[in-house]
Design a protein around this motif. Structure first.
Motif, PDB file in Angstrom:
ATOM      1  N   SER A  64       0.996  -1.173   0.060  1.00 36.33           N
ATOM      2  CA  SER A  64      -0.009  -0.217  -0.103  1.00 36.33           C
ATOM      3  C   SER A  64       0.924   1.298   0.077  1.00 36.33           C
ATOM      4  CB  SER A  64      -0.755  -0.026   1.300  1.00 36.33           C
ATOM      5  OG  SER A  64      -1.822  -1.076   1.215  1.00 36.33           O
ATOM      6  N   ARG A  65       1.982   1.109   0.782  1.00 38.19           N
ATOM      7  CA  ARG A  65       2.960   2.481   0.764  1.00 38.19           C
ATOM      8  C   ARG A  65       3.512   2.578  -0.630  1.00 38.19           C
ATOM      9  NH1 ARG A  65       7.994   3.496   1.265  1.00 38.19           N
ATOM     10  NH2 ARG A  65       8.780   1.236   1.550  1.00 38.19           N
ATOM     11  N   LEU A  66       3.889   1.672  -1.450  1.00 41.37           N
ATOM     12  CA  LEU A  66       4.340   1.777  -2.542  1.00 41.37           C
ATOM     13  C   LEU A  66       3.494   2.087  -3.692  1.00 41.37           C
ATOM     14  CD1 LEU A  66       6.545  -1.425  -2.710  1.00 41.37           C
ATOM     15  CD2 LEU A  66       7.439   0.956  -2.491  1.00 41.37           C
ATOM     16  N   ILE A  67       2.256   1.660  -3.588  1.00 39.12           N
ATOM     17  CA  ILE A  67       1.318   2.480  -4.383  1.00 39.12           C
ATOM     18  C   ILE A  67       0.996   3.649  -4.363  1.00 39.12           C
ATOM     19  CG2 ILE A  67      -1.445   1.984  -4.973  1.00 39.12           C
ATOM     20  CD1 ILE A  67      -1.063  -0.977  -4.410  1.00 39.12           C
ATOM     21  N   LYS A  68       0.927   4.243  -2.932  1.00 32.04           N
ATOM     22  CA  LYS A  68       0.553   5.549  -2.786  1.00 32.04           C
ATOM     23  C   LYS A  68       1.702   6.521  -3.210  1.00 32.04           C
ATOM     24  CE  LYS A  68      -0.072   5.474   1.737  1.00 32.04           C
ATOM     25  NZ  LYS A  68      -0.781   5.356   2.905  1.00 32.04           N
ATOM     26  N   LEU A  69       2.793   5.936  -2.947  1.00 34.19           N
ATOM     27  CA  LEU A  69       4.016   6.534  -3.371  1.00 34.19           C
ATOM     28  C   LEU A  69       4.021   6.781  -4.917  1.00 34.19           C
ATOM     29  CD1 LEU A  69       6.932   7.719  -2.623  1.00 34.19           C
ATOM     30  CD2 LEU A  69       7.982   5.448  -3.291  1.00 34.19           C
ATOM     31  N   PHE A  70       4.011   5.677  -5.646  1.00 35.69           N
ATOM     32  CA  PHE A  70       3.964   5.684  -7.189  1.00 35.69           C
ATOM     33  C   PHE A  70       2.715   6.471  -7.768  1.00 35.69           C
ATOM     34  CE2 PHE A  70       7.115   2.457  -6.504  1.00 35.69           C
ATOM     35  CZ  PHE A  70       8.172   3.091  -6.939  1.00 35.69           C
ATOM     36  N   SER A  71       1.533   6.335  -6.859  1.00 35.17           N
ATOM     37  CA  SER A  71       0.529   7.117  -7.561  1.00 35.17           C
ATOM     38  C   SER A  71       0.289   8.359  -7.342  1.00 35.17           C
ATOM     39  CB  SER A  71      -0.760   6.159  -7.273  1.00 35.17           C
ATOM     40  OG  SER A  71      -1.002   6.307  -5.896  1.00 35.17           O
ATOM     41  N   GLY A  72       0.999   8.836  -6.195  1.00 32.59           N
ATOM     42  CA  GLY A  72       0.824  10.114  -5.690  1.00 32.59           C
ATOM     43  C   GLY A  72      -0.682  10.447  -4.797  1.00 32.59           C
TER      44      GLY A  72
END
Length: 128
Positions: free
Chosen positions: A53-61
């Protein structure tokens, strides 16, 4: 070769699905009120607690890392093995189901209560 690839994939997904150490729930989710308000077809946005989830938020903004479609009790229609399995697995919570997809599990049905202690937002599409 396939078994090594499958093993590596499984280990990576397991690592990414681990819960983050720091997670801040910014609001209280009153399930009783939510059950009265939410309708089938509503989209539930979720701020997940995992490393993935943290990575998804990071890459999606975006603040949101996951989304699900609320179907309520629509999967319970008619007598059959699906209805019986859902009631057996979730009990009363089977009346408030989401349909969602996960990288390791595919598309699954799960109760809305699952996200009681997450930051969530309900979106209702209009004019479609």
């Amino acid at each position: 070769m396939k078994s090594i690839t499958a093993m590596l994939r499984k280990r990576i997904l397991k690592r990414l699905e681990r819960r983050q150490h720091r997670y801040e729930q910014r609001g209280y989710n009153n399930l009783e009120k939510l059950y009265k308000t939410i309708r089938p077809g509503d989209v539930v946005l979720v701020e997940g607690k995992s490393e993935m989830s943290r990575l998804i938020k990071l890459f999606s903004g975006s603040q949101w890392s996951h989304c699900a479609l609320y179907v309520g009790n629509l999967l319970m229609g008619g007598a059959g093995t699906v209805q019986h399995a859902l009631v057996k697995k979730y009990g009363e919570d089977a009346r408030h189901l989401l349909v969602e997809a996960f990288s390791g599990d595919g598309v699954v049905a799960a109760p809305l209560k699952k996200y009681e202690h997450h930051n969530i937002r309900i979106c209702r599409p209009f004019g479609i």
